[in-house]
Design an enzyme around this catalytic site. Structure first.
Site, PDB file in Angstrom:
ATOM      1  CB  ILE B  23      -1.074   0.077   1.050  1.00 19.25           C
ATOM      2  CG1 ILE B  23      -2.099   0.975   0.901  1.00 19.25           C
ATOM      3  CG2 ILE B  23      -0.414   0.153   2.587  1.00 19.25           C
ATOM      4  CD1 ILE B  23      -3.580   0.394   1.354  1.00 19.25           C
ATOM      5  CB  ALA B  24       4.089   1.760   1.201  1.00 21.10           C
ATOM      6  CB  SER B  44      11.762  -0.346   5.513  1.00 17.56           C
ATOM      7  OG  SER B  44      11.609  -1.894   5.985  1.00 17.56           O
ATOM      8  CE1 TYR B  66       8.774   1.197   9.494  1.00 14.47           C
ATOM      9  CE2 TYR B  66       7.656   0.635  11.675  1.00 14.47           C
ATOM     10  CZ  TYR B  66       7.969   0.450  10.184  1.00 14.47           C
ATOM     11  OH  TYR B  66       7.581  -0.762   9.412  1.00 14.47           O
ATOM     12  CG  HIS B  87      -2.960   1.671  11.869  1.00 15.59           C
ATOM     13  ND1 HIS B  87      -4.075   1.660  11.169  1.00 15.59           N
ATOM     14  CD2 HIS B  87      -1.877   1.234  10.991  1.00 15.59           C
ATOM     15  CE1 HIS B  87      -3.695   0.994   9.829  1.00 15.59           C
ATOM     16  NE2 HIS B  87      -2.473   0.935   9.963  1.00 15.59           N
ATOM     17  CE  LYS B 105      -8.355   2.226   2.624  1.00 15.19           C
ATOM     18  NZ  LYS B 105      -6.901   1.750   2.631  1.00 15.19           N
ATOM     19  NE  ARG B 173      -2.037  -7.143   4.019  1.00 13.80           N
ATOM     20  CZ  ARG B 173      -3.115  -6.480   4.074  1.00 13.80           C
ATOM     21  NH1 ARG B 173      -3.758  -6.386   5.283  1.00 13.80           N
ATOM     22  NH2 ARG B 173      -3.806  -6.302   3.071  1.00 13.80           N
ATOM     23  CG  ASP B 186      -7.669  -6.391   4.785  1.00 15.44           C
ATOM     24  OD1 ASP B 186      -6.927  -5.282   5.197  1.00 15.44           O
ATOM     25  OD2 ASP B 186      -7.741  -7.078   3.694  1.00 15.44           O
TER      26      ASP B 186
END
Lengths: 350, 350
Positions: B23-24, B44, B66, B87, B105, B173, B186
């Site tokens: 998604i990144a 990462s 991070y 998150h 999300k 995941r 998800d």
């Protein structure tokens, strides 16, 4: 078990139709497709209506009252086509008169009435069945055969819907409470019966009963009957179902069975025949099974009924509506109604 | 309200991406479509991965932790792309470092965490938003405009589904409990957010919260996370919704809005653009609105975010995800999970 004369005679079953509405018309038309059946008599509160109906469909006799028709000793079997709040009453009168009874769906207003109807029929040794026409159709059998063949693997979710829009018409039979209006009883019985059938067959049983049933719905402010509602169901093995019905919302009328390997879509599940579509995930393939135009949709249930009258119950793998299946469906409809707060006069124990 | 430098400077917002997964990748690609944004840094746990990602997307800096990226004073805004159980933790670290945060999300694992995240962000005067990309897309705006135009009349039922089959993969995941696996978090967040949006807009509000929410679901015996589930919802005005999501069942990904006069079908509701189909009952007409290929799907949410950073909150009629909308969605997902008995470690108050 049943009245002896019918079982032994080889002559066609002589039918009497109780109430002459639209569905009686379809039934009478279907009778012409059934060599083992003949339309002997019809009855209506309105003798003119009965006579016109008899003339149109070639019935020998027309009666201006249901009672008079039930007194006709030449009527072997009665098809009850009244509105559903009156089913139990006319089942009672019919079996009292020694008639076998095929009654329109839903058999009665609730499970309690259905049990009572069975009790009455049994006590008079009369056959009593719910007229779930699509359940006797070869298309439904084909769908079940596909599911049990394992082509889509284990079943995960069943979707089924029966929705139409009857417009702003609170006094109509599909909306008025006193006439048994609302979607669940009128059309919700179809998706529920389909889900119960597939959930059962996918796990080696004839049908299955909900372990959980949850629903939301909209009751009309005037009629207090359900205009649109949707339910989710969980069966053993976590086979889930997602059902919709409505009498005031136009939507697709479809049945879809999702399995681990793909899905089966039935485009005309209730008004057979239609097309069955098999989609397999891995092969990314779509196969269509077009069902040929066959006999009248209602002819199959009529034959199943006359066969039962002659001592030939529906086969072990046949999908037609058995009485225990009817009881299960009535119970599930009670549950669905309870979820959205929909009650009828018949639900009050007197 | 927010940190002053960002609001006044006209230079592009300098983004830092936290975690370099799929998604990144999509996000970094979308950034190239956003003239007001620039990819400054990526991070990462694996410095090699960060370097490769930075090279591919033209980021100035690559960090092997991070924390190190958050210490970079040139990062104005952070995009959090970790798995959702992490998150809250990284929202906390990011706002502590004075960064504005756009987080994938679902914002957090549950409503409690979402409220905590907001508290932390507010205390540091940082902007915090949930990255619900389809909600910022012109297609979604178009669907809402059609609904509010009254073309299909009053809304009666909303159907929405997001289902896919991730195969037998209990450690992945999308399935493992420790990684926030299961369908509701998800993908179920999409149909729920759509139903809440449409139910609200159809009644003159920005969004609506469920009055009733009922669901059934299948939890995998190994992972105890939801593999397929279906929910029904009732909103004010008896607007109903019927939702499906799955990570182990292939099914259509559709949104349908049934109204009194017809229905609107969105064939690619989440991965915009697709086609919007308007069917009117009376006219028996079908009209298709093909959405043209536009900017990258994620570009719209990025622009909305940078605009908010510059003191321009999303417009009164815009469909983009506001924070109170995020809170409502998290609450509804909590409810959906409770209905099927799905809990996570994060649900245990410590």
């Amino acid at each position: 078990m049943f009245n002896v004369p019918i079982m032994t005679l080889k002559q066609p079953v002589r039918w009497g139709i109780l109430a002459c509405g639209n569905i009686a018309n379809a039934f009478a038309t279907a009778l012409k497709d059934c060599p083992d059946s003949v339309l002997h008599a019809v009855s209506s509160r309105d003798i003119k209506k009965a006579k016109a109906f008899a003339e149109e469909h070639g019935a020998t006799r027309a009666y201006g009252s249901y009672e008079a028709m039930l007194a006709d000793s030449e009527v072997d079997a009665v098809y009850i086509a009244t509105l559903h709040p009156f089913h139990l009453e006319w089942i009672a009168h019919s079996v009292q008169a020694g008639k076998h009874v095929l009654c329109e769906k839903p058999l009665t207003m609730n499970l309690r009435e259905a049990k009572r109807a069975k009790q009455l029929a049994d006590s008079k040794r009369c056959l009593l069945r719910e007229a779930f026409m699509y359940r006797h159709h070869p298309q439904t059998q084909r769908v079940v055969d596909l599911v049990t063949s394992g082509v889509i693997g284990k079943v995960r979710m069943i979707e089924a819907s029966f929705c139409f829009d009857s417009g702003t018409n609170p006094e109509s039979r599909v909306q008025a409470k006193a006439l048994g209006g609302g979607g669940i009883l009128d059309v919700g019985c179809y998706p529920m019966s389909f889900a119960r059938l597939i959930a059962g067959r996918s796990q080696g049983r004839l049908f299955a009963e909900p372990l959980e049933l949850k629903a939301v719905g909209h009751l009309d402010s005037k009629t207090k009957t359900d205009m649109w509602t949707t339910a989710v169901v969980r069966f053993e093995g976590d086979v889930l179902a997602n059902l919709k019905c409505a009498v005031r919302m136009q939507a697709e009328n479809l049945a879809v069975i999702h399995g681990e390997k793909g899905c089966i879509t039935v485009d005309m599940p209730w008004r057979c025949p239609g097309t069955i579509r098999i989609e397999l995930n891995e092969k990314n393939s779509v196969q269509e099974v077009a069902m040929p135009k066959m006999r009248h949709l209602y002819a199959y249930e009529i034959d199943a009924f006359t066969n039962e009258m002659r001592g030939q119950p529906i086969g072990a793998d046949a999908v037609g509506m058995r009485f225990d299946d009817t009881l299960g469906n009535m119970k599930a409809l009670d549950w669905w109604r309870a979820e959205i707060g929909l009650g009828y006069e018949a639900d009050t124990v007197r």
